[in-house]
Design a protein around this motif. Structure first.
Motif, PDB file in Angstrom:
ATOM      1  N   PRO A 222      38.126  10.090  13.521  1.00  0.00           N
ATOM      2  CA  PRO A 222      36.949   9.204  13.582  1.00  0.00           C
ATOM      3  C   PRO A 222      35.647   9.985  13.373  1.00  0.00           C
ATOM      4  O   PRO A 222      35.538  11.117  13.847  1.00  0.00           O
ATOM      5  N   TRP A 223      34.696   9.377  12.676  1.00  0.00           N
ATOM      6  CA  TRP A 223      33.417  10.052  12.468  1.00  0.00           C
ATOM      7  C   TRP A 223      32.264   9.057  12.369  1.00  0.00           C
ATOM      8  O   TRP A 223      32.468   7.865  12.082  1.00  0.00           O
ATOM      9  N   VAL A 224      31.075   9.605  12.588  1.00  0.00           N
ATOM     10  CA  VAL A 224      29.822   8.893  12.306  1.00  0.00           C
ATOM     11  C   VAL A 224      29.006   9.811  11.406  1.00  0.00           C
ATOM     12  O   VAL A 224      28.942  11.025  11.648  1.00  0.00           O
ATOM     13  N   HIS A 225      28.415   9.239  10.372  1.00  0.00           N
ATOM     14  CA  HIS A 225      27.671  10.043   9.415  1.00  0.00           C
ATOM     15  C   HIS A 225      26.291   9.404   9.183  1.00  0.00           C
ATOM     16  O   HIS A 225      26.207   8.269   8.713  1.00  0.00           O
ATOM     17  N   ALA A 226      25.251  10.150   9.519  1.00  0.00           N
ATOM     18  CA  ALA A 226      23.883   9.664   9.325  1.00  0.00           C
ATOM     19  C   ALA A 226      23.138  10.608   8.395  1.00  0.00           C
ATOM     20  O   ALA A 226      23.275  11.831   8.509  1.00  0.00           O
ATOM     21  N   SER A 227      22.362  10.048   7.483  1.00  0.00           N
ATOM     22  CA  SER A 227      21.480  10.911   6.694  1.00  0.00           C
ATOM     23  C   SER A 227      20.087  10.296   6.649  1.00  0.00           C
ATOM     24  O   SER A 227      19.928   9.069   6.732  1.00  0.00           O
ATOM     25  N   LEU A 228      19.123  11.177   6.560  1.00  0.00           N
ATOM     26  CA  LEU A 228      17.723  10.754   6.562  1.00  0.00           C
ATOM     27  C   LEU A 228      17.008  11.449   5.407  1.00  0.00           C
ATOM     28  O   LEU A 228      16.995  12.672   5.322  1.00  0.00           O
ATOM     29  N   THR A 229      16.433  10.635   4.521  1.00  0.00           N
ATOM     30  CA  THR A 229      15.668  11.181   3.392  1.00  0.00           C
ATOM     31  C   THR A 229      14.199  10.897   3.677  1.00  0.00           C
ATOM     32  O   THR A 229      13.847   9.771   4.026  1.00  0.00           O
ATOM     33  N   VAL A 230      13.361  11.920   3.531  1.00  0.00           N
ATOM     34  CA  VAL A 230      11.936  11.686   3.839  1.00  0.00           C
ATOM     35  C   VAL A 230      11.066  11.601   2.587  1.00  0.00           C
ATOM     36  O   VAL A 230       9.944  11.102   2.651  1.00  0.00           O
ATOM     37  N   ARG A 231      11.597  12.110   1.472  1.00  0.00           N
ATOM     38  CA  ARG A 231      10.790  12.063   0.243  1.00  0.00           C
ATOM     39  C   ARG A 231      11.676  12.264  -0.979  1.00  0.00           C
ATOM     40  O   ARG A 231      12.848  12.634  -0.852  1.00  0.00           O
ATOM     41  N   LYS A 232      11.110  12.078  -2.131  1.00  0.00           N
ATOM     42  CA  LYS A 232      11.902  12.281  -3.347  1.00  0.00           C
ATOM     43  C   LYS A 232      12.121  13.790  -3.550  1.00  0.00           C
ATOM     44  O   LYS A 232      11.285  14.598  -3.130  1.00  0.00           O
ATOM     45  N   PRO A 233      13.218  14.149  -4.184  1.00  0.00           N
ATOM     46  CA  PRO A 233      13.471  15.572  -4.437  1.00  0.00           C
ATOM     47  C   PRO A 233      12.357  16.152  -5.308  1.00  0.00           C
ATOM     48  O   PRO A 233      11.809  15.447  -6.161  1.00  0.00           O
ATOM     49  N   THR A 253      29.195   5.589  21.588  1.00  0.00           N
ATOM     50  CA  THR A 253      27.841   5.030  21.636  1.00  0.00           C
ATOM     51  C   THR A 253      26.967   5.476  20.451  1.00  0.00           C
ATOM     52  O   THR A 253      25.882   4.916  20.236  1.00  0.00           O
ATOM     53  N   LEU A 254      27.414   6.497  19.713  1.00  0.00           N
ATOM     54  CA  LEU A 254      26.503   7.131  18.743  1.00  0.00           C
ATOM     55  C   LEU A 254      26.105   6.218  17.580  1.00  0.00           C
ATOM     56  O   LEU A 254      24.931   6.163  17.194  1.00  0.00           O
ATOM     57  N   HIS A 255      27.072   5.488  17.038  1.00  0.00           N
ATOM     58  CA  HIS A 255      26.750   4.669  15.862  1.00  0.00           C
ATOM     59  C   HIS A 255      25.693   3.612  16.201  1.00  0.00           C
ATOM     60  O   HIS A 255      24.703   3.429  15.470  1.00  0.00           O
ATOM     61  N   ALA A 256      25.899   2.927  17.323  1.00  0.00           N
ATOM     62  CA  ALA A 256      24.941   1.869  17.707  1.00  0.00           C
ATOM     63  C   ALA A 256      23.554   2.461  17.975  1.00  0.00           C
ATOM     64  O   ALA A 256      22.523   1.871  17.606  1.00  0.00           O
ATOM     65  N   GLU A 257      23.556   3.634  18.580  1.00  0.00           N
ATOM     66  CA  GLU A 257      22.274   4.274  18.900  1.00  0.00           C
ATOM     67  C   GLU A 257      21.528   4.666  17.608  1.00  0.00           C
ATOM     68  O   GLU A 257      20.321   4.450  17.484  1.00  0.00           O
ATOM     69  N   LEU A 258      22.271   5.195  16.650  1.00  0.00           N
ATOM     70  CA  LEU A 258      21.649   5.566  15.374  1.00  0.00           C
ATOM     71  C   LEU A 258      21.206   4.334  14.598  1.00  0.00           C
ATOM     72  O   LEU A 258      20.172   4.336  13.924  1.00  0.00           O
ATOM     73  N   ASP A 259      21.987   3.276  14.718  1.00  0.00           N
ATOM     74  CA  ASP A 259      21.647   2.024  14.045  1.00  0.00           C
ATOM     75  C   ASP A 259      20.291   1.506  14.547  1.00  0.00           C
ATOM     76  O   ASP A 259      19.496   0.954  13.787  1.00  0.00           O
ATOM     77  N   ALA A 260      20.048   1.713  15.828  1.00  0.00           N
ATOM     78  CA  ALA A 260      18.787   1.253  16.420  1.00  0.00           C
ATOM     79  C   ALA A 260      17.649   2.250  16.175  1.00  0.00           C
ATOM     80  O   ALA A 260      16.487   1.925  16.400  1.00  0.00           O
ATOM     81  N   THR A 261      17.986   3.450  15.741  1.00  0.00           N
ATOM     82  CA  THR A 261      16.980   4.516  15.629  1.00  0.00           C
ATOM     83  C   THR A 261      16.550   4.803  14.192  1.00  0.00           C
ATOM     84  O   THR A 261      15.365   5.037  13.919  1.00  0.00           O
ATOM     85  N   LEU A 262      17.517   4.803  13.272  1.00  0.00           N
ATOM     86  CA  LEU A 262      17.218   5.305  11.918  1.00  0.00           C
ATOM     87  C   LEU A 262      16.140   4.515  11.164  1.00  0.00           C
ATOM     88  O   LEU A 262      15.310   5.124  10.483  1.00  0.00           O
ATOM     89  N   PRO A 263      16.107   3.180  11.259  1.00  0.00           N
ATOM     90  CA  PRO A 263      15.031   2.478  10.541  1.00  0.00           C
ATOM     91  C   PRO A 263      13.646   2.939  11.013  1.00  0.00           C
ATOM     92  O   PRO A 263      12.742   3.186  10.199  1.00  0.00           O
ATOM     93  N   PHE A 277      17.486   5.960   4.707  1.00  0.00           N
ATOM     94  CA  PHE A 277      18.554   6.530   5.542  1.00  0.00           C
ATOM     95  C   PHE A 277      19.885   5.899   5.162  1.00  0.00           C
ATOM     96  O   PHE A 277      19.919   4.843   4.496  1.00  0.00           O
ATOM     97  N   THR A 278      20.965   6.539   5.580  1.00  0.00           N
ATOM     98  CA  THR A 278      22.293   5.928   5.477  1.00  0.00           C
ATOM     99  C   THR A 278      22.977   6.110   6.815  1.00  0.00           C
ATOM    100  O   THR A 278      22.687   7.061   7.549  1.00  0.00           O
TER     101      THR A 278
END
Ligand code: SAM
Length: 284
Positions: A222-233, A253-263, A277-278
């Protein structure tokens, strides 16, 4: 020997994502009294002075930590992360930034242990000195190896209490680090199938990044994968336009927490209209 020093990058957008996730994992492990180990394969110096010449050279924390400090309200995950950062800044001004070993030390109870690997001799010296200043408990609970964390990880797994978090956070200055990270995860899971493994990776224009991510996503764990892009390359392909955290055997708890945080995080740290983000998961 490569020249990477984390002091140049402390508190940047990548540290924010990495350390917010790490604090969440540590909190989760503290829900039970049973002991656990934290193994940090690429420890860095532990604590960073944001007023130092190195930190100020590019001022990377200005586009990371600083942007959060100015926010009026924020998701609980970021609030918790900032609480930890603020612990090292009792005057209310963010002069110091805690790296992963320091966040772990804050979380550890008497029964828990920290194992650190840092290969760079000067960085390991700074880490050793910093550790001594944390006092006797920190020294008693921690073993610091000035050695290759990819190789050393095997010797630590499974940890005696059979509960453990491994954080794998190379600089990826050497492109072999992508392959070594994947290999460390494979070998780690063989020795300790239920352990939590948190892998940080940079979003840079290198095919090795996508190869690493694809290989990690193919794992049966099982895994959770989050990525955050802040600008264009950037046009020249250099520089970090974002980063990712890949967590195997994550807290439920991690996926739900990231779901509420990443936007929120993406909107707060965005530097241009390519920010985003993804968030993906593979449940058991
Ligand atoms: N994990 C730290 C944190 O979150 O505060 C930051 C670590 S920094 C990105 C990577 C560190 O790994 C550098 O201090 C570098 O000297 C060290 N390093 C590079 N290759 C290594 C290796 N093979 N084994 C252990 N440490 C290594």
């Amino acid at each position: 020997m490569f020249s990477y020093r984390h002091a140049f990058h402390a508190g940047n957008h990548a540290d924010v994502l990495k350390h917010a996730v790490f604090v969440h994992i540590l909190d989760y492990y503290n829900r039970k009294d049973n002991p656990y180990w934290v193994i940090d394969t690429h420890a860095g110096a532990g604590l960073y002075d944001l007023r130092s010449d190195w930190a100020l050279k590019n001022g990377e924390f200005v586009d990371g930590l600083d942007k959060l400090l100015g926010a009026a309200s924020m998701p609980p995950m970021i609030e918790r992360y900032l609480e930890e950062v603020q612990h090292f800044n009792p005057d209310g001004v963010a002069n110091f930034y805690p790296g992963s070993p320091w966040l772990a030390l804050r979380a550890l109870r008497d029964q828990d242990r920290l194992r650190l690997f840092e290969m760079h001799p000067s960085e390991a010296d700074v880490l050793r000195q910093n550790l001594k200043q944390q006092g006797r408990d920190a020294v008693r609970q921690t073993t610091l190896y000035q050695a290759d964390g990819f190789d050393g990880l095997k010797s630590q797994l499974p940890p005696p209490p059979r509960r453990g978090i491994t954080i794998i956070d190379p600089s990826y200055e050497d492109k072999q680090d992508y392959r070594k990270t994947l290999q460390a995860v494979h070998e780690g899971l063989k020795r300790f199938a239920t352990g939590c493994f948190a892998v940080w990776y940079p979003l840079v224009q290198r095919r090795e990044v996508q190869e690493l991510v694809r290989s990690l996503e193919r794992l049966k764990t099982p895994w959770v994968h989050a990525s955050l892009t802040v600008r264009k390359p950037t046009g020249d392909g250099f520089g970090l336009h974002g980063s990712g955290m890949f967590v195997l055997n994550p807290p439920w708890t991690l996926h739900a927490e990231l779901d509420a945080t990443l936007p929120w995080l993406s909107a707060t740290l965005k530097q241009d209209d390519r920010a985003g983000f993804t968030l993906k998961q593979q449940a058991s």
